[in-house]
Scaffold this motif. Sequence first.
Motif, mmCIF file in Angstrom:
data_model
loop_
_atom_site.group_PDB
_atom_site.id
_atom_site.type_symbol
_atom_site.label_atom_id
_atom_site.label_comp_id
_atom_site.label_asym_id
_atom_site.label_seq_id
_atom_site.Cartn_x
_atom_site.Cartn_y
_atom_site.Cartn_z
ATOM 1 N N VAL A 8 0.856 -1.184 0.000
ATOM 2 C CA VAL A 8 0.000 0.000 0.000
ATOM 3 C C VAL A 8 0.899 1.242 0.000
ATOM 4 N N CYS A 9 0.623 2.148 -0.924
ATOM 5 C CA CYS A 9 1.394 3.384 -1.062
ATOM 6 C C CYS A 9 1.156 4.282 0.148
ATOM 7 N N GLU A 10 2.249 4.775 0.744
ATOM 8 C CA GLU A 10 2.090 5.643 1.913
ATOM 9 C C GLU A 10 1.630 7.051 1.543
ATOM 10 N N ASP A 11 1.744 7.429 0.265
ATOM 11 C CA ASP A 11 1.301 8.761 -0.149
ATOM 12 C C ASP A 11 -0.175 8.785 -0.543
ATOM 13 N N PHE A 16 -0.419 -1.508 -4.763
ATOM 14 C CA PHE A 16 0.399 -1.765 -5.937
ATOM 15 C C PHE A 16 1.165 -3.057 -5.720
ATOM 16 N N VAL A 17 1.613 -3.643 -6.819
ATOM 17 C CA VAL A 17 2.304 -4.926 -6.748
ATOM 18 C C VAL A 17 3.813 -4.710 -6.819
ATOM 19 N N PHE A 18 4.499 -5.270 -5.846
ATOM 20 C CA PHE A 18 5.961 -5.310 -5.816
ATOM 21 C C PHE A 18 6.311 -6.664 -6.427
ATOM 22 N N THR A 19 6.624 -6.643 -7.735
ATOM 23 C CA THR A 19 6.781 -7.889 -8.478
ATOM 24 C C THR A 19 8.022 -8.669 -8.067
ATOM 25 N N ALA A 20 8.015 -9.944 -8.401
ATOM 26 C CA ALA A 20 9.162 -10.802 -8.122
ATOM 27 C C ALA A 20 10.407 -10.257 -8.825
ATOM 28 N N GLY A 21 10.244 -9.764 -10.047
ATOM 29 C CA GLY A 21 11.361 -9.192 -10.794
ATOM 30 C C GLY A 21 11.927 -7.959 -10.104
ATOM 31 N N PRO A 35 9.603 -0.848 -1.381
ATOM 32 C CA PRO A 35 9.157 0.503 -1.739
ATOM 33 C C PRO A 35 7.949 0.908 -0.900
ATOM 34 N N LYS A 36 7.905 2.186 -0.537
ATOM 35 C CA LYS A 36 6.797 2.710 0.261
ATOM 36 C C LYS A 36 5.758 3.407 -0.596
ATOM 37 N N ARG A 37 6.147 3.714 -1.846
ATOM 38 C CA ARG A 37 5.262 4.455 -2.738
ATOM 39 C C ARG A 37 4.994 3.666 -4.015
ATOM 40 N N CYS A 38 3.820 3.869 -4.583
ATOM 41 C CA CYS A 38 3.465 3.237 -5.850
ATOM 42 C C CYS A 38 4.319 3.872 -6.956
#
Length: 97
Positions: A8-11, A16-21, A35-38
């Motif tokens: 979840v985006c903190e802004d 959003f998805v943090f992909t395996a790649g 990541p904290k942001r989308c």
Amino acid sequence: MYQDEKLVCEDCGAEFVFTAGEQEFYAEKGLVNKPKRCPECRKTRRKNNRRHRKMYEAVCSKCGAQTQVPFKPIPGKEVYCKDCFVKEQENAEQSEE
């Protein structure tokens, strides 16, 4: 080894998805925090940070024009205005072909 993960985006609060790649890329670069942001909020944040970047006065090594650059010029090192910088990049790309 890695699996897609929903964050979840903190802004903006969007999921959003943090992909395996992306996770693999982060690991290769030694980044340990997720990541904290989308992606859209990250892009907006980078764009806003660039606007507030300190600029330095310089003289173009190629054409002699007064210009501003986002780094402190080092005496003896070439500095180009935007137009000459683009031309230098184009010339370098052509010589690689």
